[in-house]
Design a protein around this motif. Structure first.
Motif, PDB file in Angstrom:
ATOM      1  N   ASP A   1      -7.761   6.346  -0.475  1.00 37.70           N
ATOM      2  CA  ASP A   1      -8.198   6.279  -1.875  1.00 37.70           C
ATOM      3  C   ASP A   1      -9.090   7.468  -2.253  1.00 37.70           C
ATOM      4  OD1 ASP A   1      -6.718   3.995  -2.411  1.00 37.70           O
ATOM      5  OD2 ASP A   1      -8.381   2.640  -1.983  1.00 37.70           O
TER       6      ASP A   1
ATOM      7  N   GLU B   1       5.891   3.345  -0.332  1.00 37.12           N
ATOM      8  CA  GLU B   1       5.402   1.971  -0.379  1.00 37.12           C
ATOM      9  C   GLU B   1       5.631   1.288   0.972  1.00 37.12           C
ATOM     10  OE1 GLU B   1       5.739  -1.938  -3.279  1.00 37.12           O
ATOM     11  OE2 GLU B   1       7.051  -0.223  -3.616  1.00 37.12           O
TER      12      GLU B   1
ATOM     13  N   LYS C   1      -4.096   3.903  -1.416  1.00 39.80           N
ATOM     14  CA  LYS C   1      -3.342   5.142  -1.251  1.00 39.80           C
ATOM     15  C   LYS C   1      -3.886   5.849  -0.014  1.00 39.80           C
ATOM     16  CE  LYS C   1      -2.095   5.599  -6.086  1.00 39.80           C
ATOM     17  NZ  LYS C   1      -2.042   4.186  -6.212  1.00 39.80           N
TER      18      LYS C   1
ATOM     19  N   ASP D   1       1.365   8.255   2.259  1.00 38.89           N
ATOM     20  CA  ASP D   1       2.019   9.522   1.909  1.00 38.89           C
ATOM     21  C   ASP D   1       3.018   9.320   0.779  1.00 38.89           C
ATOM     22  OD1 ASP D   1       0.558  10.745   3.953  1.00 38.89           O
ATOM     23  OD2 ASP D   1       2.126  10.347   5.427  1.00 38.89           O
ATOM     24  N   GLY D   2       2.673   8.452  -0.171  1.00 37.20           N
ATOM     25  CA  GLY D   2       3.505   8.202  -1.345  1.00 37.20           C
ATOM     26  C   GLY D   2       4.573   7.139  -1.167  1.00 37.20           C
TER      27      GLY D   2
ATOM     28  N   GLU E   1      -3.298   8.886   2.863  1.00 38.56           N
ATOM     29  CA  GLU E   1      -2.623  10.159   3.130  1.00 38.56           C
ATOM     30  C   GLU E   1      -2.996  10.624   4.525  1.00 38.56           C
ATOM     31  OE1 GLU E   1      -3.432  12.994   0.026  1.00 38.56           O
ATOM     32  OE2 GLU E   1      -3.450  11.384  -1.456  1.00 38.56           O
TER      33      GLU E   1
ATOM     34  N   VAL F   1       0.876  -1.169   0.000  1.00 42.93           N
ATOM     35  CA  VAL F   1       0.000   0.000   0.000  1.00 42.93           C
ATOM     36  C   VAL F   1       0.913   1.220   0.000  1.00 42.93           C
ATOM     37  CG1 VAL F   1      -1.883  -1.167   1.199  1.00 42.93           C
ATOM     38  CG2 VAL F   1      -0.193   0.080   2.526  1.00 42.93           C
ATOM     39  N   PHE F   2       0.343   2.385  -0.170  1.00 47.19           N
ATOM     40  CA  PHE F   2       1.147   3.605  -0.232  1.00 47.19           C
ATOM     41  C   PHE F   2       0.656   4.593   0.818  1.00 47.19           C
ATOM     42  CE2 PHE F   2       1.258   1.442  -4.210  1.00 47.19           C
ATOM     43  CZ  PHE F   2       2.608   1.444  -4.540  1.00 47.19           C
TER      44      PHE F   2
END
Length: 98
Positions: A69, A21, A86, A18-19, A88, A15-16
């Motif tokens: 997401d 991996e 994604k 804050d950008g 954040e 998964v990502f």
């Protein structure tokens, strides 16, 4: 004494956050994965920018809120992680535009 055993049946994926991996496994919540990712906090408060970590891990508090997401204000302790998500973490003071 409790010992955590690795379950080979649980699939591992990325998964990502804050950008970056990050490795995750089937059955984990997004909050659990966030806690493993440096700086090991979920968010900063919108007024004083104080770092917070998930507190209750059952959906009662809001210390684990993040954007998942593209959906904002998600209680990450209630969401199971999915491949390629994604995530954040909110940073900075809350800004309201009129």
């Amino acid at each position: 004494m409790f010992k955590q055993l690795a379950d080979p049946a649980r699939r591992s994926f990325s998964v990502f956050i804050d950008g970056a991996e990050v490795s995750a496994r089937d059955g984990e919540t997004v909050a659990a994965v966030i806690l493993r990712a440096p700086p090991h906090i979920a968010r900063h408060t919108p007024v004083k920018e104080t770092p917070r970590a998930p507190f209750c891990l059952m959906g009662v508090c809001f210390d684990c809120l993040a954007t998942v997401d593209g959906e904002t204000s998600v209680q990450t302790c209630l969401v199971e992680v999915q491949p390629g998500m994604k995530i954040e973490r909110p940073v900075g003071k809350l800004r309201i535009t009129l």
